[in-house]
Write a protein that holds these residues in place. Structure first.
Motif, mmCIF file in Angstrom:
data_model
loop_
_atom_site.group_PDB
_atom_site.id
_atom_site.type_symbol
_atom_site.label_atom_id
_atom_site.label_comp_id
_atom_site.label_asym_id
_atom_site.label_seq_id
_atom_site.Cartn_x
_atom_site.Cartn_y
_atom_site.Cartn_z
ATOM 1 N N ASN A 134 1.033 -1.210 0.117
ATOM 2 C CA ASN A 134 0.088 -0.375 0.021
ATOM 3 C C ASN A 134 0.584 1.466 0.208
ATOM 4 O OD1 ASN A 134 -2.057 -1.672 -0.017
ATOM 5 N ND2 ASN A 134 -2.284 -1.681 2.382
ATOM 6 N N PRO A 135 0.793 1.900 -0.780
ATOM 7 C CA PRO A 135 1.859 3.726 -1.024
ATOM 8 C C PRO A 135 0.753 4.305 -0.060
ATOM 9 C CG PRO A 135 0.389 3.714 -2.872
ATOM 10 C CD PRO A 135 0.045 1.697 -1.663
ATOM 11 N N CYS A 136 1.901 5.243 0.835
ATOM 12 C CA CYS A 136 1.226 5.866 1.575
ATOM 13 C C CYS A 136 1.964 7.412 1.104
ATOM 14 C CB CYS A 136 2.763 5.430 2.922
ATOM 15 S SG CYS A 136 2.703 3.947 3.482
ATOM 16 N N LYS A 141 0.351 1.112 -10.235
ATOM 17 C CA LYS A 141 0.568 -0.590 -9.555
ATOM 18 C C LYS A 141 2.173 -0.332 -9.915
ATOM 19 C CE LYS A 141 -2.918 -3.174 -11.271
ATOM 20 N NZ LYS A 141 -4.169 -2.245 -11.256
ATOM 21 N N LYS A 142 3.060 0.691 -10.464
ATOM 22 C CA LYS A 142 4.475 0.431 -10.083
ATOM 23 C C LYS A 142 4.514 1.008 -8.897
ATOM 24 C CE LYS A 142 8.463 2.338 -12.687
ATOM 25 N NZ LYS A 142 9.570 2.688 -13.953
ATOM 26 N N ILE A 143 3.926 1.557 -8.366
ATOM 27 C CA ILE A 143 4.692 2.757 -6.735
ATOM 28 C C ILE A 143 3.773 1.383 -5.681
ATOM 29 C CG2 ILE A 143 3.676 4.353 -5.230
ATOM 30 C CD1 ILE A 143 3.209 6.101 -7.435
ATOM 31 N N GLN A 144 2.932 0.505 -6.119
ATOM 32 C CA GLN A 144 2.842 -0.218 -4.732
ATOM 33 C C GLN A 144 3.620 -1.402 -5.114
ATOM 34 O OE1 GLN A 144 -1.294 -1.419 -6.764
ATOM 35 N NE2 GLN A 144 -2.448 -1.304 -5.292
ATOM 36 N N ALA A 191 6.890 -1.044 -6.095
ATOM 37 C CA ALA A 191 8.316 -0.422 -5.108
ATOM 38 C C ALA A 191 7.977 -0.461 -3.907
ATOM 39 C CB ALA A 191 8.017 0.729 -5.714
ATOM 40 N N ALA A 192 6.555 -0.084 -3.487
ATOM 41 C CA ALA A 192 6.448 0.354 -2.133
ATOM 42 C C ALA A 192 6.619 -1.709 -1.060
ATOM 43 C CB ALA A 192 5.549 0.418 -2.040
ATOM 44 N N LYS A 193 5.667 -2.763 -2.048
ATOM 45 C CA LYS A 193 6.151 -3.600 -1.787
ATOM 46 C C LYS A 193 6.887 -4.664 -1.547
ATOM 47 C CE LYS A 193 3.373 -8.252 -0.629
ATOM 48 N NZ LYS A 193 2.254 -9.018 -0.792
ATOM 49 N N LYS A 194 8.081 -4.119 -2.349
ATOM 50 C CA LYS A 194 9.766 -4.700 -2.549
ATOM 51 C C LYS A 194 10.521 -3.972 -1.841
ATOM 52 C CE LYS A 194 10.047 -6.048 -7.265
ATOM 53 N NZ LYS A 194 10.259 -5.775 -8.646
ATOM 54 N N LYS A 195 10.331 -2.505 -1.318
ATOM 55 C CA LYS A 195 10.929 -2.356 -0.319
ATOM 56 C C LYS A 195 10.915 -3.199 1.150
ATOM 57 C CE LYS A 195 12.831 2.342 -1.011
ATOM 58 N NZ LYS A 195 13.996 2.828 -0.680
ATOM 59 N N THR A 238 12.038 6.651 4.446
ATOM 60 C CA THR A 238 11.252 5.532 4.236
ATOM 61 C C THR A 238 10.183 5.418 3.234
ATOM 62 O OG1 THR A 238 10.035 5.627 5.945
ATOM 63 C CG2 THR A 238 11.030 4.262 6.120
ATOM 64 N N VAL A 239 10.047 6.956 2.882
ATOM 65 C CA VAL A 239 8.669 7.128 1.342
ATOM 66 C C VAL A 239 9.459 7.403 0.720
ATOM 67 C CG1 VAL A 239 7.056 7.473 0.922
ATOM 68 C CG2 VAL A 239 6.888 6.256 3.397
ATOM 69 N N SER A 240 9.478 7.797 -0.733
ATOM 70 C CA SER A 240 9.461 8.614 -1.486
ATOM 71 C C SER A 240 8.855 8.646 -2.471
ATOM 72 C CB SER A 240 10.738 7.611 -2.588
ATOM 73 O OG SER A 240 12.003 6.805 -1.932
ATOM 74 N N HIS A 241 8.769 9.832 -2.339
ATOM 75 C CA HIS A 241 7.978 10.744 -3.771
ATOM 76 C C HIS A 241 7.664 9.649 -5.139
ATOM 77 C CE1 HIS A 241 4.198 13.791 -4.711
ATOM 78 N NE2 HIS A 241 5.396 14.140 -5.508
ATOM 79 N N MET A 242 6.677 9.483 -5.180
ATOM 80 C CA MET A 242 6.198 8.806 -6.337
ATOM 81 C C MET A 242 7.032 7.991 -6.942
ATOM 82 S SD MET A 242 3.728 10.616 -7.640
ATOM 83 C CE MET A 242 3.203 11.644 -9.774
ATOM 84 N N LYS A 243 7.565 7.749 -5.887
ATOM 85 C CA LYS A 243 8.447 5.809 -6.535
ATOM 86 C C LYS A 243 7.891 4.964 -6.035
ATOM 87 C CE LYS A 243 12.672 8.185 -8.022
ATOM 88 N NZ LYS A 243 14.054 8.413 -6.764
#
Length: 514
Positions: free
Chosen positions: A430-432, A484-487, A489-493, A443-448
């Motif tokens: 889930n993007p934050c 979906k790309k942002i989702q 990338a968030a899940k892979k972190k 921990t959170v990168s804008h638009m990534k």
């Protein structure tokens, strides 16, 4: 094998011994140490309840208030067993449960009055247990927040505990804003009352603002062999003076933190997140779990005063059981100034967010309890706004469902030493949307991997918060491939405890090669 003692007010490895993020850290770091073949003894207060069913180990006798006190050390069973980790509680009738999570006391007229008393007793009892050899030969003591810093006071000034000088003592800051400030003299809950025979240096212990008081958070920073903030960005923040509400930094202790940094004692190491053995609900249970939680709370005596509101929330949620909204924004947090200052000061901005959600058939779900004025604000807004679901309680299964089923996790913290919620949300893909501060910056990168807002002053921050919310909605509605790309990338972190504890060993513990 290295031998550690962890000393804290909370430990989520035990049932009902957590109020905040410190409990997670005290649960997770020993597990990493155990994996390296080292041994950890974790000790917390019993709060008059955690020693039940424990194994009595020894009596601890020590001098306080000019008389002999006796506390009891118990070994207790954790929620889950791990090799090389032993959990203990210290019991004494004056170490009472408070009204916050049955741990801390809320003393509005004299802050820290009751808590200081119980943590004075707890701290000297731990020092006595170490001196008696209850934990074997100790290599490193790891203290957490002001509740445990008394051990550094004892090491520095108390003749009976000079043995502590032979042990490396590390101090972690979880919440710099809560400092444990108490008078030196002329008060039952004062240092002089509890330690009448100890000769100490007032200037070395005093609070800069209230110079007739000890600052126990400062004691940890000034006397520990290593001081630790729970993210690299928060380390930078706390060496600058606070300028509220735009910026929360060192909270009056920035000079001490700057000095610790100059002396090579201050380290910013990001907390980790658990990616193994996760208990999660099945998808599709979010509304059912809300209803179940509401029914349970309606039967509880201490929730009677809000039963009308709980019933109102139940009625609202029923609409969504068979008719899922198209977009769920959520927050799970203690309702405090740190977490929701922006909404409290600018409720019209929160209303704006709800209106934007209405246009896309979206809802905002908030779960939490906390300061009465924040609970009242959100209850009122829930009555006024159909698409705001406020569950005013605590439920693990509902929290799991919220992390699992939200589309966007909202975290507008005024300041954030590290933050765990954004990691848990990202773990579920889930993007934050976060305020770009402290650990959220790390921990959170804008638009990534999510969306970030900031600003040079309060008005700018509010405007940017709303603009970035628009940006997130726009991507969700009009650019699903990007969403979906942002989702993904968030899940892979991965913010692993292994990586964090590698740095603990190198920088905090000064133990190489584990």
């Amino acid at each position: 094998m290295n031998n550690f003692v962890f000393v804290a007010a909370e430990n989520d490895a035990l049932a009902n011994c957590k109020a905040g993020g410190m409990g997670d850290v005290v649960r997770d770091v020993p597990r990493q140490i155990s994996e390296r073949g080292d041994k950890v003894h974790v000790v917390v207060p019993s709060y008059g309840r955690l020693h039940h069913d424990g194994l009595f180990k020894t009596n601890l006798n020590f001098d306080l208030r000019g008389q002999t006190y006796t506390a009891e050390l118990y070994e207790v069973q954790p929620k889950k067993d791990f090799p090389n980790i032993v959990h203990y509680v210290i019991h004494h009738p004056e170490i009472e449960a408070g009204d916050i999570a049955h741990i801390y006391h809320n003393d509005p007229e004299e802050p820290f009055y009751t808590d200081a008393i119980k943590y004075f007793i707890f701290g000297i009892a731990v020092a006595e247990a170490i001196k008696k050899g209850a934990f074997g030969t100790v290599d490193v003591i790891h203290l957490h927040d002001w509740h445990s810093s008394l051990l550094l006071f004892l090491r520095e000034y108390h003749d009976d505990y000079s043995n502590l000088r032979d042990i490396r003592i590390v101090y972690s800051i979880h919440n710099l804003a809560i400092q444990g400030i108490r008078p030196f003299d002329d008060n039952y809950s004062s240092v002089r009352n509890w330690f009448p025979n100890v000769v100490f240096d007032y200037r070395a212990l005093m609070d800069y603002r209230y110079q007739d008081c000890i600052n126990l958070m400062a004691v940890g920073i000034r006397f520990a062999d290593a001081v630790h903030t729970v993210s690299p960005s928060y380390k930078k923040d706390v060496m600058l003076p606070s300028s509220p509400p735009e910026f929360i930094g060192g909270e009056g202790l920035e000079k001490d933190l700057q000095l610790a940094n100059e002396e090579g004692r201050l380290f910013g190491i990001l907390n980790g997140c658990n990616y193994k053995n996760i208990n999660v609900e099945e998808k599709g249970q979010i509304y059912r779990n809300t209803v179940k939680a509401l029914f349970r709370w309606l039967q509880m005596e201490d929730k009677k005063y809000k039963s009308d509101f709980l019933a109102h929330t139940g009625e609202k949620i029923m609409e969504y059981v068979g008719n899922r909204p198209k977009f769920i924004v959520s927050s799970v947090a203690r309702l405090t100034e740190q977490k929701f200052y922006f909404f409290k000061r600018s409720p019209e901005a929160f209303v704006e967010i709800l209106k934007k959600l209405e246009k896309v058939d979206g809802i905002f779900m908030l779960l939490g309890t906390g300061a009465p004025e924040y609970e009242e604000l959100f209850r009122k807004m829930s009555y006024d706004h159909k698409n705001f679901i406020f569950t005013n309680g605590q439920s693990e299964s509902l929290i799991d469902s919220i992390y699992l089923e939200s589309d966007l996790y909202f975290m507008p913290s005024l300041f954030e030493p590290c933050g765990i919620s954004q990691m848990l949300s990202m773990r579920n893909g889930n993007p934050c949307l976060v305020h770009y501060t402290g650990g959220l910056r790390d921990t959170v990168s804008h638009m990534k991997t999510g969306f970030c807002f900031d600003g040079d002053n309060y008005d700018e921050k509010i405007k940017n918060m709303l603009d970035v919310f628009d940006e997130a909605l726009d991507v969700f509605q009009n650019d699903q491939p990007k969403w979906k790309k942002i989702q993904t990338a968030a899940k892979k972190k991965r913010f692993t405890w292994k990586k964090s504890v590698d740095n603990y060993y190198k920088d905090l513990y000064k133990i190489e090669g584990k």
